[in-house]
Each structure stands twice: as C-alpha cells, then as structure tokens.
Write an enzyme that holds these catalytic residues in place. Sequence first.
Site, short mmCIF file in Angstrom:
data_model
loop_
_atom_site.label_atom_id
_atom_site.label_comp_id
_atom_site.label_asym_id
_atom_site.label_seq_id
_atom_site.Cartn_x
_atom_site.Cartn_y
_atom_site.Cartn_z
N ASP A 29 180.47 46.26 15.77
CA ASP A 29 180.35 44.86 16.17
C ASP A 29 181.68 44.18 15.86
OD1 ASP A 29 179.72 42.06 16.27
OD2 ASP A 29 177.61 42.57 15.98
N GLU A 88 171.57 36.73 21.56
CA GLU A 88 172.96 36.34 21.82
C GLU A 88 173.56 37.04 23.03
OE1 GLU A 88 172.95 39.72 18.91
OE2 GLU A 88 171.77 37.93 19.20
N HIS A 93 169.97 45.74 22.46
CA HIS A 93 170.84 46.36 21.46
C HIS A 93 170.20 46.34 20.09
CE1 HIS A 93 171.92 42.08 21.58
NE2 HIS A 93 172.39 42.20 20.35
N HIS A 95 171.04 46.41 16.02
CA HIS A 95 172.04 46.19 14.97
C HIS A 95 171.78 47.18 13.84
CE1 HIS A 95 173.52 42.13 16.24
NE2 HIS A 95 172.34 42.08 16.81
#
Length: 131
Positions: A29, A88, A93, A95
């Site tokens: 990230d 966002e 996805h 994390h």
Amino acid sequence: MATIFTRIVEGEIPSYKIAETDQFLSFLDVRPTVEGHTLCIIKREVDYYFDLTDDELAGLTLFSKRVAQALKQVIDCKRIAVAVLGLEVPHTHVHLIPVRSEQDFHLGRSIEVSPERMEEIAAAVRAALEG
C-alpha cells in the site's frame, strides 16, 4: 472508468509488487498504516467483496493467506491483521497489516515510508514466497 487497481494490473501505474497469478495481485500500500501494509486484489474489477464468485472468494482468501505468511517472515510483528472494507477504491481488495498491538490497526492514518524501503520490503517478501 478503470479503478486505480485496474490501472496497476495493466501496468499504467507502478507498484511495489509482491505476488501475482492469473487472477490475483498483491502489492504494498502506498499509504501504509505500518511498514509492510499490503493489498491483495482480484484482477477482475469487482466492487464488492461478496459479489465475488465462490471460487474467486476462496482463491483470494488462499492467495492472501500465502502472502500474509511470507509477510510475517519479513516484518517483525505478532500477527497479520486482515481487513476488507473497499470503500476508498471500488475494487475488491484485502488489507494485510502487520501488527504488534491493536493500535497498529488503524486504517485512518498513514505513515511515510521511503521508496527504497518499500522496494526492500517488497523484495524481501517476494524472496520469502519463493523460499
């Protein structure tokens, strides 16, 4: 319009890649909460995690597990925390966040990590995946 993650998949935007298969991609990230904060995505542009097919969901989970195990070998942490929010960026996805304590798990903040350190982390995790 393609999401930022689709543009990363297509090579339009550079990333600190960790692992890649035909269906999935992981990369660091660029706004990490801690060093080693990694994202695992499905390459197919799907906004909502639970809109994935059963096979895609299982595949993304197993892909993320493999990346998390390698990440834990590289980053000094107690665990790899997992979060699936997806607000966002409208592209599914996961994390993966190395944590020593619950205070490390804070998606609302980010830290600065130099490009050199990002590449060092990415290379180390790739090596751990290969080993």
